[in-house]
Design a protein around this motif. Structure first.
Motif, PDB file in Angstrom:
ATOM      1  N   LYS A 161      -5.273  33.279  21.895  1.00 52.88           N
ATOM      2  CA  LYS A 161      -5.098  34.491  22.710  1.00 52.88           C
ATOM      3  C   LYS A 161      -3.652  34.657  23.177  1.00 52.88           C
ATOM      4  CE  LYS A 161      -9.809  35.245  24.230  1.00 52.88           C
ATOM      5  NZ  LYS A 161     -10.585  34.162  23.657  1.00 52.88           N
TER       6      LYS A 161
ATOM      7  N   LYS B 156      -2.394  39.532  20.327  1.00 55.82           N
ATOM      8  CA  LYS B 156      -3.568  40.315  19.945  1.00 55.82           C
ATOM      9  C   LYS B 156      -3.155  41.242  18.801  1.00 55.82           C
ATOM     10  CE  LYS B 156      -3.078  43.781  23.503  1.00 55.82           C
ATOM     11  NZ  LYS B 156      -2.563  43.899  24.733  1.00 55.82           N
TER      12      LYS B 156
ATOM     13  N   HIS C 133       0.715  42.111  18.864  1.00 56.16           N
ATOM     14  CA  HIS C 133       1.413  42.252  20.150  1.00 56.16           C
ATOM     15  C   HIS C 133       1.335  40.911  20.855  1.00 56.16           C
ATOM     16  CE1 HIS C 133       0.930  46.765  20.066  1.00 56.16           C
ATOM     17  NE2 HIS C 133      -0.030  46.391  19.244  1.00 56.16           N
TER      18      HIS C 133
ATOM     19  N   THR D 132       0.751  38.681  24.181  1.00 53.24           N
ATOM     20  CA  THR D 132      -0.026  38.879  25.409  1.00 53.24           C
ATOM     21  C   THR D 132       0.729  38.253  26.583  1.00 53.24           C
ATOM     22  OG1 THR D 132      -1.189  36.803  25.138  1.00 53.24           O
ATOM     23  CG2 THR D 132      -2.193  38.740  24.129  1.00 53.24           C
TER      24      THR D 132
ATOM     25  N   SER E  56      -0.258  35.755  28.412  1.00 54.76           N
ATOM     26  CA  SER E  56      -0.241  34.291  28.289  1.00 54.76           C
ATOM     27  C   SER E  56       0.656  33.874  27.136  1.00 54.76           C
ATOM     28  CB  SER E  56      -1.660  33.741  28.141  1.00 54.76           C
ATOM     29  OG  SER E  56      -2.201  34.152  26.920  1.00 54.76           O
TER      30      SER E  56
END
Lengths: 122, 344
Positions: free
Chosen positions: A68, A71, A87, A89, A91
């Motif tokens: 994650k 994304k 893209h 994120t 985190s």
């Protein structure tokens, strides 16, 4: 073996684990991109000193997706093709900062060992 | 539960989207190289070289979603064991609960399987009855009482006796304990069965004690001990170190009339496996289960009265009143207990 120096005379050398992911995240931090654009970006920014084995980008992107840190969404490219754009994120950004600072420490440590003159001077 | 889905092959649509992405990459590279002046063929070649092994990279992309999750399951398992070791009381209670529950379920399934899912697999099973005692679920009789009941009743076409026992079986390799059914000579004829191979034993094979050293293998016993060798008929095996001749193999669906018990072999009760002394004791009530086929038109109530009359005649010996208790193919819960206790 994901990334090789492009200099034909030098022996090819693997980068440390996570280097490709770090460069992908850094590229995406500047601008969302699809796979092919990412490869080109990395090659250009490294002034062709590094050449990604292009396909190895995709397992790396899957690892980042799974963690994650990025994304992805399907959309249309500038040439009107259906592409999957990645893209970074929130985190992913935090992870990138940690990785860069740990990489800089490692790089500094290696430099100190390789250039003892500089080390005693400081 | 997400990881369960991830262990299975990815749905085609997801797999295709990953491949699409990689193929698009190759197309873009080819276009660029053509733009730089290469021929289409050369552009294709160089694009593929730069990209690497497409199939392998697709596989590695897929693996990203698989193997780390298996590792994390392993980590969960180790964590669970550490927690259990910290609280042995809880661990013991959990294991004991599971063991009891699994055991209970196995018993329930064995009974259900025998009663409902796989009823007695013989022709016209509805006319097959087992003789029981009015005041007890124990239906066993002594062998001499069986002979009197068989010969004096007017309700059954024929009445057979059978019994579960164990014996050492030596087929020439790996001697082992085998579960078997000892049956009267007319057993297979009462049930109306045909052999899968060879022949069954019949009443005519019995000529008093120790007269019929024959073995009929159950289908499972044949597969287990002889790997389904069709040349097994006529071979000699040792049962409790006595030679017995294999004369046939029972059909696949037949495992005797005891609920939740599957024998490996059938032997005649007069084969000599059982000592004569035990067989001839009228007081030895645990010897035989009686199973018979009612004559057409005879109701269970009429058969009850018939057997009760013989019971009265036998009272001098003495013996409890006899009556028909249950049939095998339905309403048999009372029969389950002795069969289970005697079975494996």
């Amino acid at each position: 073996m994901q990334i090789k120096p492009t200099d034909e005379n030098s022996s090819s050398r693997d980068l440390f684990p996570g280097a490709l992911e770090m460069m992908i995240l850094e590229s995406l931090r500047r601008q969302p991109a699809h796979g092919y654009a990412l490869v080109q970006h990395i090659q250009q920014r490294s002034r062709n000193l590094l050449q990604v084995e292009e396909g190895s980008l995709y397992p790396a992107l899957q690892r980042l997706l799974k963690a994650k840190l990025v994304k992805a969404e399907w959309g249309l490219s500038a040439t009107n093709r259906r592409v999957r754009t990645y893209h970074i994120t929130a985190s992913g950004l935090r992870h990138l900062e940690q990785e860069i600072s740990s990489f800089e420490r490692m790089f500094e440590g290696i430099s100190l060992v390789l250039n003892p003159g500089n080390s005693s001077a400081s | 539960m997400n990881w369960i889905r991830q262990q299975f092959p990815t749905p085609q649509v997801v797999r295709r989207s990953r491949s699409d992405e990689m193929r698009l990459h190759l197309e873009e590279r080819v276009e660029q190289l053509i733009g730089e002046g290469l021929s289409p063929q050369e552009a294709q070649r160089q694009a593929r070289v730069a990209f690497g092994n497409l199939a392998m990279l697709e596989e590695r992309s897929r693996e990203v979603w698989q193997w780390p999750t298996l590792e994390s399951i392993w980590a969960d398992v180790r964590f669970a064991f550490r927690q259990l070791r910290k609280s042995p009381g809880f661990a013991f209670a959990a294991v004991a609960t599971l063991a009891l529950a699994i055991g209970a379920n196995t018993v329930v399934f064995a009974v259900l399987n025998a009663l409902v899912l796989r009823p007695l697999n013989v022709p016209a099973a509805k006319s097959i009855y087992i003789v029981g005692h009015a005041k007890s679920i124990w239906g066993y009789e002594s062998y001499p009482n069986y002979l009197d009941l068989r010969d004096r009743n007017r309700s059954f076409d024929a009445l057979a006796a059978d019994n579960i026992t164990q014996a050492g079986l030596d087929t020439g390799k790996n001697p082992s304990q085998a579960f078997l059914i000892e049956a009267s000579g007319n057993y297979f004829d009462v049930l109306g069965l045909q052999p899968y191979l060879g022949r069954f034993f019949h009443a005519a094979d019995e000529h008093g004690p120790n007269s019929a050293p024959y073995v009929v293998l159950s289908y499972a016993g044949w597969r287990e001990h002889f790997e389904g060798d069709r040349g097994v008929v006529g071979r000699t095996v040792l049962l409790n170190k006595h030679p017995f001749v294999i004369i046939g193999v029972a059909p696949p669906g037949f495992v005797g009339t005891f609920i939740a018990f599957s024998p490996e072999l059938f032997v005649p009760v007069n084969s000599g496996l059982e000592s004569d002394g035990l067989l001839n004791q009228r007081a030895n009530r645990w010897m035989s289960e009686l199973v018979g086929r009612l004559k057409p038109g005879v109701t269970p109530a009429q058969a009850d009265a018939d057997l009760d009359a013989i019971g009265s005649w036998l009272t001098a010996r003495p013996i409890p009143t006899l009556r028909i208790q249950t049939c095998l193919h339905s309403n048999c819960s009372a029969r389950a207990l002795p069969a289970l206790l005697a079975g494996r």
